[in-house]
Each structure stands twice: as structure tokens, then as C-alpha cells.
Design a protein around this motif. Structure first.
Motif, PDB file in Angstrom:
ATOM      1  N   GLU A  82       0.830  -1.206   0.000  1.00 24.41           N
ATOM      2  CA  GLU A  82       0.000   0.000   0.000  1.00 24.41           C
ATOM      3  C   GLU A  82       0.864   1.254   0.000  1.00 24.41           C
ATOM      4  OE1 GLU A  82      -3.194   0.065   2.817  1.00 24.41           O
ATOM      5  OE2 GLU A  82      -3.655  -2.050   2.530  1.00 24.41           O
ATOM      6  N   SER A  83       1.964   1.237   0.736  1.00 24.06           N
ATOM      7  CA  SER A  83       2.815   2.428   0.799  1.00 24.06           C
ATOM      8  C   SER A  83       3.479   2.708  -0.551  1.00 24.06           C
ATOM      9  CB  SER A  83       3.879   2.261   1.896  1.00 24.06           C
ATOM     10  OG  SER A  83       4.686   1.119   1.662  1.00 24.06           O
ATOM     11  N   ARG A  86       0.725   4.033  -2.945  1.00 20.24           N
ATOM     12  CA  ARG A  86       0.374   5.434  -2.668  1.00 20.24           C
ATOM     13  C   ARG A  86       1.469   6.373  -3.145  1.00 20.24           C
ATOM     14  NH1 ARG A  86      -1.283   3.214   2.413  1.00 20.24           N
ATOM     15  NH2 ARG A  86       0.615   4.064   3.343  1.00 20.24           N
ATOM     16  N   ALA A 115      -9.195   2.102  -0.444  1.00 19.18           N
ATOM     17  CA  ALA A 115      -8.745   2.763   0.782  1.00 19.18           C
ATOM     18  C   ALA A 115      -7.462   3.547   0.545  1.00 19.18           C
ATOM     19  CB  ALA A 115      -8.540   1.725   1.888  1.00 19.18           C
ATOM     20  N   SER A 116      -6.521   2.960  -0.197  1.00 19.67           N
ATOM     21  CA  SER A 116      -5.247   3.633  -0.455  1.00 19.67           C
ATOM     22  C   SER A 116      -5.431   4.875  -1.321  1.00 19.67           C
ATOM     23  CB  SER A 116      -4.269   2.664  -1.134  1.00 19.67           C
ATOM     24  OG  SER A 116      -3.883   1.643  -0.251  1.00 19.67           O
ATOM     25  N   ARG A 118      -8.103   6.810  -1.498  1.00 14.94           N
ATOM     26  CA  ARG A 118      -8.704   7.863  -0.677  1.00 14.94           C
ATOM     27  C   ARG A 118      -7.638   8.522   0.196  1.00 14.94           C
ATOM     28  NH1 ARG A 118     -12.497  11.754  -0.374  1.00 14.94           N
ATOM     29  NH2 ARG A 118     -12.758  12.374   1.807  1.00 14.94           N
ATOM     30  N   GLU A 119      -6.765   7.702   0.768  1.00 19.55           N
ATOM     31  CA  GLU A 119      -5.716   8.239   1.638  1.00 19.55           C
ATOM     32  C   GLU A 119      -4.722   9.091   0.858  1.00 19.55           C
ATOM     33  OE1 GLU A 119      -2.223   6.728   4.725  1.00 19.55           O
ATOM     34  OE2 GLU A 119      -3.808   5.351   4.096  1.00 19.55           O
ATOM     35  N   VAL A 120      -4.268   8.604  -0.303  1.00 19.24           N
ATOM     36  CA  VAL A 120      -3.267   9.367  -1.058  1.00 19.24           C
ATOM     37  C   VAL A 120      -3.881  10.631  -1.647  1.00 19.24           C
ATOM     38  CG1 VAL A 120      -3.549   8.204  -3.297  1.00 19.24           C
ATOM     39  CG2 VAL A 120      -1.349   9.186  -2.667  1.00 19.24           C
ATOM     40  N   ALA A 122      -6.145  12.446  -0.243  1.00 20.79           N
ATOM     41  CA  ALA A 122      -6.161  13.406   0.867  1.00 20.79           C
ATOM     42  C   ALA A 122      -4.767  13.975   1.120  1.00 20.79           C
ATOM     43  CB  ALA A 122      -6.689  12.728   2.136  1.00 20.79           C
ATOM     44  N   THR A 123      -3.763  13.113   1.076  1.00 20.35           N
ATOM     45  CA  THR A 123      -2.382  13.567   1.278  1.00 20.35           C
ATOM     46  C   THR A 123      -1.971  14.571   0.213  1.00 20.35           C
ATOM     47  OG1 THR A 123      -1.765  11.477   2.336  1.00 20.35           O
ATOM     48  CG2 THR A 123       0.027  12.814   1.428  1.00 20.35           C
TER      49      THR A 123
END
Length: 245
Positions: A82-83, A86, A115-116, A118-120, A122-123
Motif C-alpha cells: 500500500e505504501s 500510494r 482505501a489507499s 482515498r488516503e493518497v 487526501a495527502t
């Protein structure tokens, strides 16, 4: 405008801040559908929306490998952490933003990426010189979304309509017979399964025999219209208001 098919001077002449990044996966989709199903479908929806959108828009090459380790028991599946995923998506968006394409929609075709992404997004929006939002096509097809499964009627239908030669029609009966009924192994709202092989013998969830090119056309219309509406909203988004945060 698809970046891989034009010259840099063509891109230099485009006046837009809007871009799409198709994001897929290379993973099993049962015995009847290709490993690249998620990428093919994401590209199909992005291309259709670009054609329907009233104005210039940039479409980047697709991200073909995603967060898909849950399918590792099935040969040919590729995955990344995931890291890493992203970071890669963030770098692509950063490249687009450097050239002035700083309003980005990530057009996703794989559930494991949700999920990844959405997180990236936002980042990126909080820390970089760009605004990014994720869009997953099978979440934007109304009541059909509940039939998603995996390699089931929705994904198979979109392939049959847009890339018909990719589906092995003679394998549909076997795909249905050895597939699973639902995604996961659930107890009190908790998915106990981390591997898809725990709940499907051949990687399929849902009955791909219910698929059809006609349904695929309906799905593409619904997803494309939703994506065009999102693109219009993103293009008009007040970035100055966002920056105050």
C-alpha cells in the motif's frame, strides 16, 4: 487527450487543469476473464468520460499494478504494498501538476485500491500543489453496485461490451460452479478472511453467466455519466477556499 499517443508539443498547447489517471490491477478474475480486467475497465470508463466531457482533458497512462496481495494464490497476480502504491500514484499526480494539470480524478477499477486511493488523494490535496479525488466506477452504477462480486456479472459485462474478445465465454459455467457467493468470510461485521482463496475456489465471486454486453453498455453509460458530473465539479472547485485549511 491521451498522453501516450501525442507529442509533448501537443500537450503544451492544451489549456486545461483537468486530468484523469486510470488505476487498475493485474490479478486473477477467474478462469474466464483476463488478469488485466480492472485496468481495462478503468481505462474504458475514463476514455468514455473523456469523450463525453465538454472541454479538453488529459488522460494519463493507466497504473496497471495495485494493492492485490489477497489474490496471490492465483498465478499471474501482481501486487505492491500500500505504501509503494500510494507513493507511485502521488508521484504521477505530482508530475501532472508540475505541467499545470493540478485537478486530478483517479479513475479506479479495483476494490483493493479504494482505501489507499482515498488516503493518497487526501495527502496530495493537503500537502501538494494539486487537488485529487478518487472515483471507483462500480460504485457509481446505481442499484447494480450491489452485484459487484469479483469476476462476476458487472466486470464481465463491461468487458463483453467494451473489449469482447477478452472474455472466455466457454468457461462461464465452470467459473460460476466453482466461485463463491460473497466477498469474504463475515462474522459480526468483521471479514475474517485475508485471502480470496479462503472463500472462492477459482477466484470468482458472483455468477458471470448473468453478464451480457447489453448490461455492460448500461453500466458504462451510468459510470461515464457519473464521472463526467464529477469532472465538472472538480473543474469548478474553489481551490482558494481549500487552501485556507
Amino acid at each position: 487527450m491521451h498522453l501516450e499517443s501525442v507529442s509533448w508539443t501537443d500537450v503544451d498547447d492544451v489549456e486545461t487543469a483537468l486530468a484523469m489517471v486510470p488505476v487498475g490491477s493485474t490479478e486473477q478474475h477467474g478462469p474466464h476473464a483476463p488478469l488485466g480486467t480492472d485496468t481495462l475497465n478503468a481505462e474504458t470508463v475514463a476514455e468514455s468520460a473523456a469523450e463525453r466531457f465538454d472541454g479538453p482533458i488529459i488522460v494519463s497512462p493507466a497504473v496497471p499494478v495495485g494493492v492485490a496481495e489477497e489474490h496471490r494464490q492465483f498465478s499471474g497476480t501482481l501486487w505492491t504494498s500500500e505504501s509503494t502504491f500510494r507513493a507511485y500514484v502521488r508521484d504521477i499526480v505530482g508530475s501532472l501538476a508540475f505541467h499545470g494539470f493540478d485537478r486530478i480524478v483517479l479513475v479506479n477499477g479495483h476494490g483493493g485500491n479504494i482505501a489507499s486511493l482515498r488516503e493518497v488523494a487526501a495527502t496530495i490535496t493537503r500537502n501538494d500543489d494539486a487537488y485529487a479525488v478518487p472515483f471507483t466506477w462500480f460504485e457509481a452504477v446505481g442499484e447494480h453496485s450491489s452485484r459487484m462480486g469479483h469476476g462476476g456479472p458487472l466486470e464481465t459485462s463491461l468487458l463483453q461490451h467494451a473489449t469482447p474478445g477478452t472474455v472466455h465465454e466457454h468457461r462461464l459455467d465452470d467459473a460460476a460452479a466453482k466461485g463463491g457467493d460473497q466477498w469474504g468470510d463475515w462474522e459480526h461485521g468483521v471479514n475474517l478472511a485475508f485471502e480470496s482463496a479462503e472463500f472462492t475456489e477459482n477466484g470468482v465471486v458472483g455468477d458471470p453467466r448473468e453478464a451480457s454486453a447489453a448490461l455492460g453498455e448500461e453500466l458504462l453509460d451510468a459510470a461515464s455519466d457519473a464521472l463526467v458530473s464529477l469532472l465538472e465539479t472538480v473543474s469548478e472547485r474553489n481551490m482558494e477556499a481549500l487552501s485556507q485549511w
